[in-house]
Design a protein around this motif. Structure first.
Motif, PDB file in Angstrom:
ATOM      1  N   GLY A 127      -2.418   6.834 -10.027  1.00 46.24           N
ATOM      2  CA  GLY A 127      -2.992   5.526 -10.348  1.00 46.24           C
ATOM      3  C   GLY A 127      -4.419   5.663 -10.855  1.00 46.24           C
ATOM      4  O   GLY A 127      -5.093   6.665 -10.613  1.00 46.24           O
ATOM      5  N   ARG A 128      -4.876   4.650 -11.573  1.00 43.26           N
ATOM      6  CA  ARG A 128      -6.252   4.633 -12.092  1.00 43.26           C
ATOM      7  C   ARG A 128      -6.944   3.378 -11.575  1.00 43.26           C
ATOM      8  O   ARG A 128      -6.485   2.253 -11.824  1.00 43.26           O
ATOM      9  N   ILE A 129      -8.036   3.575 -10.836  1.00 47.70           N
ATOM     10  CA  ILE A 129      -8.800   2.419 -10.364  1.00 47.70           C
ATOM     11  C   ILE A 129      -9.583   1.859 -11.541  1.00 47.70           C
ATOM     12  O   ILE A 129     -10.503   2.499 -12.055  1.00 47.70           O
ATOM     13  N   VAL A 130      -9.203   0.659 -11.987  1.00 48.92           N
ATOM     14  CA  VAL A 130      -9.850   0.028 -13.135  1.00 48.92           C
ATOM     15  C   VAL A 130     -11.222  -0.491 -12.740  1.00 48.92           C
ATOM     16  O   VAL A 130     -12.216  -0.287 -13.423  1.00 48.92           O
TER      17      VAL A 130
ATOM     18  N   PHE B 286       5.391   2.584  -4.195  1.00 49.82           N
ATOM     19  CA  PHE B 286       5.323   3.595  -3.145  1.00 49.82           C
ATOM     20  C   PHE B 286       3.896   3.723  -2.614  1.00 49.82           C
ATOM     21  O   PHE B 286       3.663   3.795  -1.402  1.00 49.82           O
ATOM     22  N   CYS B 287       2.920   3.713  -3.526  1.00 52.30           N
ATOM     23  CA  CYS B 287       1.518   3.801  -3.141  1.00 52.30           C
ATOM     24  C   CYS B 287       1.119   2.618  -2.259  1.00 52.30           C
ATOM     25  O   CYS B 287       0.461   2.789  -1.224  1.00 52.30           O
ATOM     26  N   ALA B 288       1.508   1.395  -2.653  1.00 52.64           N
ATOM     27  CA  ALA B 288       1.183   0.194  -1.883  1.00 52.64           C
ATOM     28  C   ALA B 288       1.766   0.268  -0.475  1.00 52.64           C
ATOM     29  O   ALA B 288       1.103  -0.070   0.514  1.00 52.64           O
ATOM     30  N   ALA B 289       3.028   0.731  -0.380  1.00 58.77           N
ATOM     31  CA  ALA B 289       3.676   0.833   0.923  1.00 58.77           C
ATOM     32  C   ALA B 289       2.962   1.855   1.807  1.00 58.77           C
ATOM     33  O   ALA B 289       2.768   1.630   3.012  1.00 58.77           O
ATOM     34  N   GLU B 290       2.548   2.976   1.209  1.00 59.13           N
ATOM     35  CA  GLU B 290       1.833   4.001   1.967  1.00 59.13           C
ATOM     36  C   GLU B 290       0.478   3.486   2.451  1.00 59.13           C
ATOM     37  O   GLU B 290       0.046   3.787   3.579  1.00 59.13           O
ATOM     38  N   ILE B 291      -0.194   2.729   1.614  1.00 58.10           N
ATOM     39  CA  ILE B 291      -1.487   2.153   2.006  1.00 58.10           C
ATOM     40  C   ILE B 291      -1.311   1.197   3.180  1.00 58.10           C
ATOM     41  O   ILE B 291      -2.050   1.262   4.174  1.00 58.10           O
TER      42      ILE B 291
ATOM     43  N   ARG C  57     -11.278   3.362   2.300  1.00 61.99           N
ATOM     44  CA  ARG C  57     -11.115   3.712   0.883  1.00 61.99           C
ATOM     45  C   ARG C  57     -11.133   5.225   0.672  1.00 61.99           C
ATOM     46  O   ARG C  57     -10.265   5.790  -0.009  1.00 61.99           O
ATOM     47  N   SER C  58     -12.138   5.882   1.252  1.00 61.77           N
ATOM     48  CA  SER C  58     -12.291   7.317   0.997  1.00 61.77           C
ATOM     49  C   SER C  58     -11.234   8.154   1.713  1.00 61.77           C
ATOM     50  O   SER C  58     -10.808   9.203   1.204  1.00 61.77           O
ATOM     51  N   GLU C  59     -10.794   7.708   2.898  1.00 62.40           N
ATOM     52  CA  GLU C  59      -9.872   8.505   3.706  1.00 62.40           C
ATOM     53  C   GLU C  59      -8.402   8.161   3.484  1.00 62.40           C
ATOM     54  O   GLU C  59      -7.523   8.935   3.856  1.00 62.40           O
ATOM     55  N   LEU C  60      -8.125   7.009   2.893  1.00 64.47           N
ATOM     56  CA  LEU C  60      -6.724   6.598   2.719  1.00 64.47           C
ATOM     57  C   LEU C  60      -6.438   6.082   1.316  1.00 64.47           C
ATOM     58  O   LEU C  60      -5.633   6.677   0.570  1.00 64.47           O
TER      59      LEU C  60
ATOM     60  N   LEU D  73      -7.169   8.249  -1.900  1.00 69.56           N
ATOM     61  CA  LEU D  73      -6.295   9.429  -1.896  1.00 69.56           C
ATOM     62  C   LEU D  73      -4.874   9.063  -2.308  1.00 69.56           C
ATOM     63  O   LEU D  73      -4.247   9.769  -3.116  1.00 69.56           O
ATOM     64  N   ARG D  74      -4.354   7.944  -1.757  1.00 67.03           N
ATOM     65  CA  ARG D  74      -2.978   7.547  -2.089  1.00 67.03           C
ATOM     66  C   ARG D  74      -2.870   7.142  -3.568  1.00 67.03           C
ATOM     67  O   ARG D  74      -1.859   7.424  -4.219  1.00 67.03           O
TER      68      ARG D  74
END
Length: 628
Positions: A48-51, A70-75, A35-38, A41-42
């Protein structure tokens, strides 16, 4: 009420419970690192906003659909890289679902159908994969260098309309994945969908209900083996049991086209089964037949009914499916009858009924030494007698019977569930989780797999996952009062007051029906007393507790549930008096259950409670696992 159109991303870790059971500290640390390293950040890079975060999952909102995808693919690409040198059974893999929809906004949180669809899409995504709705696919267009695999329209649980689903293929040259098993093609569902209504018991003896119900369940199971058919699950069709319903109404309510109904009359060694297949679209009878046969022909009759339906619907039957349908669970119909009766008794879970069920299963294997289901039944009874009723049962025998069931039928979900419970009874929790997950993979609607898995998760403190499987068990068996009442304790631990009250009320209603059917059974009474205590109904709770003790004055399980009820009602001394009889006989599983049972929280600081628990924990070698 504030509403807005937004893009919702839901992510969850596949197999999180298994990973935590294997190594809780390492899994927790690895997840936080990812979570903290990937992940965080993405999400930030893509606005994006973490609800909110829910244990192993998260809900994220994006103003841009393109940014969300794009964010999902990068994750997912990043997680593949991070997992390269990690053993397959220790990899943390996310499922991701993305939807564009309207949501309700309240105190920073988001709710509504838009969120629900995203959650369902996450549920059908493969581990390491991304599933998106048609609205997301349309808005992304060709803006991103991604391939989209069109899976067609699917009916998702509790979503009113079919949803067109696309899987994102991160490596376009890779093999296309099969359709996710939790989704059903809307077209296929319309053309090749069937509900098997509970066959009516015409024997004139209510005690024969187990037989007609068993035949109904077996026909549902056989039809479910056919890939070209969508078959409504047992838990859904059994809500119509004993009711006078119209076929067209049933079809509309279930969203299916064909309905099979019938009746069973068993008299001595003769049996009469009638069946008729109805096309709800026009009300026409496509097929009807009556079988007057010897009881020994029961499996042949079931096979003929299944094949008649396949022929009428013109469904293609694959060779392996044909073999699976033709394979009878046993060649001995008397063994089958004993098995069905044992299964009915075992679901009461009291000591007396478990001993009775065990005799039925033992008789079944005496008649047929190769009957896998019956060996699984014996193992389940012995596991429950040992783990829940503190009976002296050989753990080696439990493991042997569950292993024998698997050896006889490696693809039998009941055998894997029995093996899981046996391993849990022997404190081999990681292996048990593997068996439960295999059972659920083979048969998601198997009551035992869901119920046993929920109990294991409870002892491990995995309350959110535990609730999921207890809810499923309660859905599968409308007569199950145990799961709803256990859910009151689970939701109380989670701090969900409304859910606690709702399940307590549901459990009481089911327990009342069970007491009417089996007034000699103490289980509905002492469990009902606990549910009433959750609702604060002091006098009714005391009345039900007294009734349970009058029925079974030496039932340790009744002592425990009534002690929990007294604990919730503030009657500490009465609760502790009962626990004095219970704790010295507790197994390791029961002590771990104590440790996580919120119903006992009012007693935690009482000197008597501390003393009795610490002594027993020390005797069982549990000092490092719990602190009473």
């Amino acid at each position: 009420m504030e509403r807005r159109l937004t893009t919702i991303l839901v992510a969850d870790v596949a197999g999180y419970s298994r990973l935590m059971s294997a190594d809780e500290a390492a899994t927790f640390a690895a997840l936080n690192g990812h979570r903290s390293e990937l992940i965080d950040l993405r999400i930030a890079e893509n606005q994006g906003r973490i609800v909110k975060m829910t244990g192993d999952g998260l809900l994220v909102e994006f103003t841009s659909v393109v940014n969300a995808v794009f964010c999902a693919a990068e994750i997912q690409r990043g997680m593949r890289e991070r997992n390269e040198n990690v053993p397959p059974d220790r990899r943390i893999e996310f499922r991701i679902g993305i939807n564009l929809g309207d949501v309700i906004v309240q105190n920073g949180d988001i709710f509504g159908n838009g969120v629900n669809v995203a959650a369902r899409l996450e549920g059908v995504a493969p581990p390491g994969g991304i599933s998106v709705s048609a609205s997301v696919r349309e808005h992304v267009g060709s803006r991103l260098d991604l391939a989209f695999e069109d899976l067609g329209e699917h009916v998702l649980k509790n979503i009113e309309r079919p949803i067109r689903i696309y899987n994102i293929v991160l490596n376009p040259g890779s093999t296309t994945r099969p359709r996710p098993p939790a989704a059903v093609s809307a077209k296929d569902m319309n053309e090749f969908s069937i509900a098997v209504l509970p066959f009516t018991n015409m024997s004139g003896d209510p005690e024969q209900e187990y037989f007609s119900d068993g035949i109904t369940e077996d026909i549902i199971t056989d039809l479910s083996k056919i890939s070209g058919l969508h078959v409504v699950a047992r838990n859904t069709v059994f809500t119509y049991k004993g009711k006078s319903v119209k076929v067209k109404q049933v079809a509309q309510e279930l969203g299916i086209r064909f309905v099979l109904e019938g009746s069973v009359r068993k008299a001595g060694q003769r049996i009469r089964i009638t069946g008729q297949l109805i096309d709800a679209k026009n009300g026409g009878h496509m097929w009807a037949d009556r079988y007057d046969r010897s009881l020994t022909d029961i499996f042949a009759i079931q096979d003929e009914i299944t094949r008649s339906i396949v022929d009428q619907l013109k469904v293609k039957l694959l060779p392996e499916e044909s073999a699976a349908v033709a394979r009878a669970p046993t060649e001995n119909v008397e063994a089958y009858t004993y098995y069905l009766r044992g299964r009915q008794f075992s679901h009461e879970w009291t000591k007396a009924y478990l001993l009775l069920a065990r005799r039925m299963f033992k008789k079944a294997v005496e008649l047929d030494p190769h009957y896998a289901r019956a060996y699984a039944g014996i193992a389940n009874c012995d596991s429950a007698l040992h783990g829940w009723h503190s009976e002296e049962v050989s753990l080696d025998d439990i493991l042997e019977n569950s292993a024998r069931a698997l050896a006889l039928d490696p693809e039998l979900a009941e055998a894997h569930a029995a093996r899981g419970l046996a391993l849990h009874s022997n404190d081999r929790h990681l292996e048990a989780i593997t068996e439960f997950e295999r059972a659920l993979e083979l048969e998601p609607d198997l009551y035992e797999a869901n119920y046993f898995y929920a109990r294991l998760l409870y002892t491990q403190g995995e309350m959110e996952a535990c609730a999921q499987y207890f809810v499923k068990a309660a859905e599968i068996r409308p007569d199950d009062y145990v799961s709803p009442i256990l859910l009151t304790s689970v939701y109380r631990r989670l701090g969900l007051v409304t859910e606690t009250e709702n399940w307590a009320q549901r459990g009481i209603e089911r327990a009342e029906r069970a007491l009417l059917l089996h007034p000699e059974n103490s289980s509905p009474a002492h469990r009902g007393a606990l549910a009433l205590a959750h609702l604060g109904e002091r006098e009714r709770a005391r009345d039900w507790a007294a009734r349970a003790l009058a029925i079974a004055p030496d039932d340790i399980y009744a002592y425990y549930n009534i002690a929990c009820a007294y604990s919730l009602l503030g009657d500490a001394e009465q609760a502790l008096d009962l626990l004095e009889h219970v704790v010295p006989r507790n197994t390791r599983e029961q002590m771990l259950w104590f440790h996580n049972d919120s119903d006992l929280d009012p007693l935690r600081n009482h000197p008597r409670f501390k003393q009795m628990c610490s002594m027993r924990a020390k005797e069982l070698g549990l000092e490092t696992e719990m602190d009473c």
